[in-house]
Design an enzyme around this catalytic site. Structure first.
Site, PDB file in Angstrom:
ATOM      1  N   ASP A 184     -11.223   3.060   4.061  1.00  0.00           N
ATOM      2  CA  ASP A 184     -11.549   1.629   4.111  1.00  0.00           C
ATOM      3  C   ASP A 184     -13.055   1.392   3.976  1.00  0.00           C
ATOM      4  O   ASP A 184     -13.486   0.275   3.694  1.00  0.00           O
ATOM      5  CB  ASP A 184     -11.122   1.062   5.477  1.00  0.00           C
ATOM      6  CG  ASP A 184      -9.919   0.149   5.390  1.00  0.00           C
ATOM      7  OD1 ASP A 184      -9.722  -0.462   4.326  1.00  0.00           O
ATOM      8  OD2 ASP A 184      -9.201   0.047   6.395  1.00  0.00           O
ATOM      9  N   LYS A 200       0.845  -1.202   0.000  1.00  0.00           N
ATOM     10  CA  LYS A 200       0.000   0.000   0.000  1.00  0.00           C
ATOM     11  C   LYS A 200       0.876   1.246   0.000  1.00  0.00           C
ATOM     12  O   LYS A 200       0.627   2.201  -0.727  1.00  0.00           O
ATOM     13  CB  LYS A 200      -0.926  -0.013   1.227  1.00  0.00           C
ATOM     14  CG  LYS A 200      -2.049  -1.035   1.101  1.00  0.00           C
ATOM     15  CD  LYS A 200      -2.849  -1.231   2.377  1.00  0.00           C
ATOM     16  CE  LYS A 200      -3.870  -2.358   2.198  1.00  0.00           C
ATOM     17  NZ  LYS A 200      -4.614  -2.701   3.407  1.00  0.00           N
ATOM     18  N   GLN A 239      -4.683  -1.281   9.545  1.00  0.00           N
ATOM     19  CA  GLN A 239      -4.635  -2.620   8.962  1.00  0.00           C
ATOM     20  C   GLN A 239      -5.200  -3.642   9.951  1.00  0.00           C
ATOM     21  O   GLN A 239      -4.806  -3.677  11.117  1.00  0.00           O
ATOM     22  CB  GLN A 239      -3.183  -2.974   8.584  1.00  0.00           C
ATOM     23  CG  GLN A 239      -3.026  -4.287   7.859  1.00  0.00           C
ATOM     24  CD  GLN A 239      -3.653  -4.309   6.459  1.00  0.00           C
ATOM     25  OE1 GLN A 239      -3.766  -3.282   5.796  1.00  0.00           O
ATOM     26  NE2 GLN A 239      -4.070  -5.474   6.015  1.00  0.00           N
TER      27      GLN A 239
HETATM   28  N1  GUN Z   1      -7.137  -6.626   6.304  1.00  0.00           N
HETATM   29  C1  GUN Z   1      -7.531  -7.391   5.254  1.00  0.00           C
HETATM   30  N2  GUN Z   1      -8.188  -6.634   4.342  1.00  0.00           N
HETATM   31  C2  GUN Z   1      -8.196  -5.373   4.837  1.00  0.00           C
HETATM   32  C3  GUN Z   1      -8.728  -4.148   4.348  1.00  0.00           C
HETATM   33  O1  GUN Z   1      -9.334  -4.050   3.277  1.00  0.00           O
HETATM   34  N3  GUN Z   1      -8.533  -3.070   5.147  1.00  0.00           N
HETATM   35  C4  GUN Z   1      -7.886  -3.144   6.334  1.00  0.00           C
HETATM   36  N4  GUN Z   1      -7.769  -2.029   7.060  1.00  0.00           N
HETATM   37  N5  GUN Z   1      -7.391  -4.270   6.818  1.00  0.00           N
HETATM   38  C5  GUN Z   1      -7.542  -5.379   6.065  1.00  0.00           C
END
Ligand code: GUN
Length: 296
Positions: free
Chosen positions: A121, A54, A98
């Site tokens: 998100d 990311k 995350q």
């Molecule tokens: N963990 C797995 N997928 C995601 C996501 O789309 N966003 C976040 N913040 N954590 C994750």
């Protein structure tokens, strides 16, 4: 039998990222650089990889990219204080914590403490509410289902009237928002989960099958309706042996080598949904930054 079309999420994400890069450059000329803050708590190895990707993509888009690595033993108050600081930081347009986070922390409290306007998100209840109400333009759509939807649209168009969509998995990150998106596109939607009776039989009805359970190779070839579009959200690391040597590899929730002979189109793992999730995070962050320009 001819194989399915492979839906190349990597290539699609690269095209999207190029567009985002161009728009970011244009926005920066107005003095606004999209800022993304990613918070990671602890040392979960899969999360470390996702967060690194990311960050790398955000930098490639020309964003301000900030990573906060928080100790696994941090207190709830410390984490909430960090989120408050980011909420108040005018240079930050998107905040992502995350998941998963360690068990002693309340994930719901944490995700709900992110300002809805910076919730790239799409996990805040205000944004979930808008999505559920069909107000897609006014919310942040969660990144994984948003990416899946673009791939489905590429295969089947914007209007899914008359098509049966089956989602395996009812998570708040994928299954539930995916259902809202498919419904908004006029599909007839079924959500299945661990208590569903005769799952293979339900899956066989699907013109669009989305597998999001996190169980390697669970969906077999004979669960798939011939000609279906199959979206495999699973990213599972499994142990394999190559020439007597122990290795690991990524595999989806769908038994790909069977499904590829039955589906019309299918996403590979890796290279399908994963890259699209990251691209959609960038799209949401850019959008958040653009909104600040619209409001001045
Ligand atoms: N963990 C797995 N997928 C995601 C996501 O789309 N966003 C976040 N913040 N954590 C994750």
């Amino acid at each position: 039998m001819a194989g399915a079309t492979l839906i190349d999420g990597k290539a699609m994400a690269a095209r999207l990222t190029e567009t985002i890069k161009t728009k970011t450059a244009a926005l920066s000329e107005h003095g606004i650089t999209p800022g993304l803050a990613v918070v990671i708590v602890g040392e979960d190895s899969a999360s470390q990889v996702y967060v690194r990707n990311k960050k790398r993509t955000a930098e490639a888009c020309g964003f301000l990219s900030v990573q906060h690595s928080v100790d696994k033993d941090c207190s709830q108050d410390e984490l909430l204080e960090l989120i408050r600081t980011l909420n108040d930081d005018a240079d930050i347009h998107g905040i992502l914590v995350q998941l998963p986070i360690p068990d002693h922390l309340d994930a719901t409290l944490v995700t709900q403490s992110v300002l809805p306007a910076k919730d790239v998100d799409g996990f805040h209840y205000e944004n979930i509410g808008k999505l559920t109400a069909g107000n897609l333009a006014g919310t942040f759509v969660p990144c994984t289902p948003a990416g899946c939807m673009l791939m489905i649209e590429e295969q089947l168009g914007l209007d899914l009237s008359g098509l049966d969509a089956v989602i395996i998995g009812r998570s708040i990150i994928v299954g539930k928002p995916m259902a809202s998106l498919l419904l908004a596109a006029n599909a007839t939607v079924t959500i299945c989960h661990s208590r569903t009776k005769d799952l293979p039989q339900v899956a066989r009805r699907a013109d669009i099958l989305v597998a999001a359970v996190g169980r390697p190779n669970m969906v077999k070839g004979d669960w798939i309706k011939p000609g279906a579009v199959v979206i495999d959200v699973g990213i599972n690391r499994i142990d394999i042996t190559v020439d007597g040597e122990a290795k690991s590899k990524l595999t989806g929730d769908v038994q790909f080598d069977e499904a590829v002979h039955i589906a019309a189109a299918i996403t590979p793992v890796p290279g399908g949904v994963g890259p699209m999730t990251i691209a959609m995070l960038m799209a949401n962050t850019l959008r958040s930054a653009e909104r600040t320009q619209e409001s001045v």
